[in-house]
Each structure stands twice: as C-alpha cells, then as structure tokens.
Design an enzyme around this catalytic site. Structure first.
Site, PDB file in Angstrom:
ATOM      1  N   CYS A  46       1.144  -1.215  -0.098  1.00 26.52           N
ATOM      2  CA  CYS A  46      -0.004   0.171   0.269  1.00 26.52           C
ATOM      3  C   CYS A  46       1.162   1.021  -0.190  1.00 26.52           C
ATOM      4  CB  CYS A  46      -0.863  -0.094   1.301  1.00 26.52           C
ATOM      5  SG  CYS A  46       0.316  -0.023   2.797  1.00 26.52           S
ATOM      6  N   HIS A  83      18.975  -1.840   2.403  1.00 32.24           N
ATOM      7  CA  HIS A  83      18.101  -1.425   2.126  1.00 32.24           C
ATOM      8  C   HIS A  83      16.041  -2.389   2.058  1.00 32.24           C
ATOM      9  CE1 HIS A  83      13.708   0.738   0.775  1.00 32.24           C
ATOM     10  NE2 HIS A  83      13.379   0.133   0.011  1.00 32.24           N
TER      11      HIS A  83
END
Length: 405
Positions: A46, A83
C-alpha cells in the site's frame, strides 16, 4: 550488480505513488530490454512499489541509473541490499516494526520463484532478508504492541471519535490489510461490524471472527448509510466509492459524522467525496501516528540496525564465495574431462593386453598422463607470470597449489 528501483512513502505521498507507478514500470522494462534481465523480484504494497534486479552487465555510471523523475529512487550494490534488509525488518515501513511487510516479501519471492525469474543471487538475497526480518523480530521488541497500518487507521478513527463504542463499522476488503484492520477493531466495543468483499466466503470468514456480518460489494449501498466508520483496503485497480454513490445513499445530515479511511493503493475512495461533506483520510494521514510510533521504538531500531550490519557482512562473504563457485566448478569439470579421457585410453589398452607387467605400466602411464595434462596450463601460466614479473600472480599460484607452505 543488484539494483533496486522504487517509489515509496519516504519521499512520495499516495497521489504521487499512483502517478509515478507508470514511470516505474516503464523504467523497469527499459532495464529488462537494455540488459536482457531474467532475474528480478517485484514488491508491491500500500505504500511502496519496488523492483529488485540482478545483472552483471550494468555499470555504476549507466544512464538508466540517473532517472529524471526524482520521485523514483534508484540504488545499486550495497545500498540496495541494505535497503531490503531494513525493509524486511520493518525499519522502512511507515509504521516502524510492522509485521505485514515480512509476509509480503516472502510472497514476492515465492511468486518470482514460481514464475522462473528469481536466480541464485536474488534467491540468496531474499532468503537472507527473510531470515534477518525474523531474527530481528525475535531478538528485539521492534514489533511489540499495536504496529500495523490497520491498527494505525483504527487509532486515527478513535482520535476523531474519542471512542468507538457503539459505532457501526464497515470494513471493505477481506484481504491481508482488511484482516489487520479487523484485528485492531476486535477489542473495541462496537455496536455492529460489516465486512464487504468481492468474494463472499472471504468476507464471511473474517466477519465470523468478529461476530460481524458479511456482505458483498454489490450490496454496499444498503450498508453505507448505517456506517459511522468505513475503512477500505481492497486490491481494486479503480475506485469503488465515489461522490455520486455516496450522494445517492447517505443523507446530507449524516455525512459530517462519517469517517472514511482509504488504505488502498491505488485508492478505493475518490477524493471528491470530501466535496459533499464526508471526512476522508488516506495513508498520508497516518504519518503523525507513524512518527509517534517511530519515537517510541528508537532503541529497538538501533538494536535492529546492529543486527542488520552484522548480517550484511555475512551476506557479502556469501556473495564473494558465489562469485568463484562457477570458477571452481569449471576447474573441476576440466579436470574431470581429463580423467575420463585418460581412463578411456587406459581401459582400451588394458582390454588388449593381459600381461600383468604391461598392465602396471599402462596404469603408471595413465596417472602420469593425467598429472602432465593438468599441470600443462598451470606450468604455462607460471612461466608467463615469471616472464612478466607478475609477483602477485606468482604468489597467488604458490598459495593455491603449495597449500601456503
């Protein structure tokens, strides 16, 4: 090289993420075409959309790594790897420490494996990322308490209403996000809860857990007027609630007392519903709650970062080993070819000669021939290195073949 291209909540709001999704897909396809990329993993949630790509053909100064759209983040090598490790640990989530991202990464890897575009490097990377995410959640308190987008949405509603007691709640979407919302609502003393979904059995399963009622999306119009709180989190590519739909079923005097929270990306609820008095919030409005959560978990973030640093060093060692696995395999295959060829010649001679003395000589010649053929290229490289006074290569050869003596 491992390359990560992404758009996420750290530099983009929900509208920007929707708008640049086309640019992200286009950039990914340019990478695929330029470097004939077969190995990649896509992550879509999302509040993020990412691709992890593995290629040995791209240089750090390639034009594709400097994209003009500044809402796209491009990282390579160590930065891309770290990351992913941080993402799997919940450190890159809007709600620090949330668990949902780990399951989403697992699903993304499984999908890539199933579709045949997760090679050995990305498989190793994602396996490590999943391990790191699990390890950090076990060794720290990063995910203790109410930490999910769903729980943040309920917190936002509770701040607005002061109390959710005796409220009618409508949850649209019975997927993973809808389930998180439902779990966050479970402890509230609601008057009624309705779960709407395109497939009825999923809505029924979730509604039963909450002692609520399941409905189909087509029946929304019958339940929208009763709802005080509407939280929507479907995977629909288009909006499912707009100004016209609301205006036709919800009386004007009710609209100011209704909250709608849209957790979908792309969005489920058209922004225009605000024009008729509806209080609409989306993922961007959760940033305040997210910041409070981040401050509470700062010590756990520091502990998690240390674990990530340690695991990153271990992963780099694994990658270095993998680089030379192919070389080791090639050397072994080359040696094996020599062994097979010389054995074949020796067996042919043995079958023709039954004299024991000659058989011993054949075996001796076999072993000598194998050594000579293996040593031929080594000897040639040593002589070339000596002629060129390449002492680094000579020392390396000595280290490898004389066992550091």
């Amino acid at each position: 090289m491992i390359i990560n291209i992404r758009v996420d909540h750290t530099i983009a709001d929900i509208e920007t993420m929707e708008n640049v999704s086309t640019d992200l897909k286009k950039l990914f396809n340019e990478f695929r075409e330029e470097f004939s990329i077969q190995d990649y993993v896509e992550i879509a949630t999302c509040n993020r959309s990412e691709y992890y790509i593995h290629t040995d053909q791209c240089d750090y100064d390639h034009d594709l790594l400097d994209h003009e759209n500044k809402s796209l983040i491009i990282e390579c090598g160590d930065s891309a790897i770290i990351h992913l490790l941080r993402t799997s640990s919940g450190l890159e989530s809007m709600i620090i420490g949330e668990d949902q991202i780990l399951g989403q990464i697992k699903d993304s890897k499984a999908k890539s494996v199933k579709e045949g575009h997760c090679g050995k490097v990305l498989d190793t990377l994602f396996t490590k990322a999943i391990h790191v995410g699990q390890s950090i959640r076990g060794k720290t308190k990063i995910n203790r308490g109410s930490v999910s987008i769903g729980s943040a949405a309920v917190d936002l509603a509770q701040q607005y209403f002061k109390d959710l007691e005796n409220k009618h709640v409508l949850v649209i979407g019975a997927g993973k996000m809808g389930t998180l919302v439902a779990k966050a609502l479970a402890s509230k003393d609601l008057k009624a809860i309705f779960v709407a979904n395109r497939t009825y059995y999923r809505a029924k399963r979730l509604a039963d857990e909450l002692n609520g009622k399941a409905i189909l999306l087509d029946d929304l119009k019958n339940y929208l007027p009763e709802a005080d709180l509407i939280i929507s989190a479907t995977g629909s590519p288009h909006t499912i609630i707009n100004k016209e739909r609301i205006g036709n079923v919800i009386p004007k005097e009710r609209r100011a007392n209704i909250i709608m929270i849209d957790l979908a990306n792309p969005r489920d609820i058209d922004e225009e519903v605000k024009e008729i008095g509806i209080n609409l919030f989306n993922i961007d409005d959760l940033r305040g709650i997210a910041e409070e959560n981040k401050e509470k978990r700062q010590k756990e973030v520091e502990a998690a970062t240390k674990i990530i640093d340690e695991e990153f060093e271990l992963l780099k060692k694994s990658f270095k080993t993998m680089e030379f696995e192919g070389l080791i395999s090639d050397i072994r295959l080359s040696m094996e070819d020599i062994r097979k060829n010389e054995t074949r010649k020796a067996l042919y001679k043995l079958n023709k000669n039954n004299d024991n003395i000659n058989q011993e000589k054949i075996i001796e010649n076999l072993s000598r021939s194998i050594v000579n053929k293996i040593f031929h290229d080594i000897s040639k490289n040593i002589k070339n290195a000596a002629t060129e006074e390449d002492h680094n290569k000579l020392n390396m050869i000595k280290s490898i073949f004389l066992n550091n003596k």
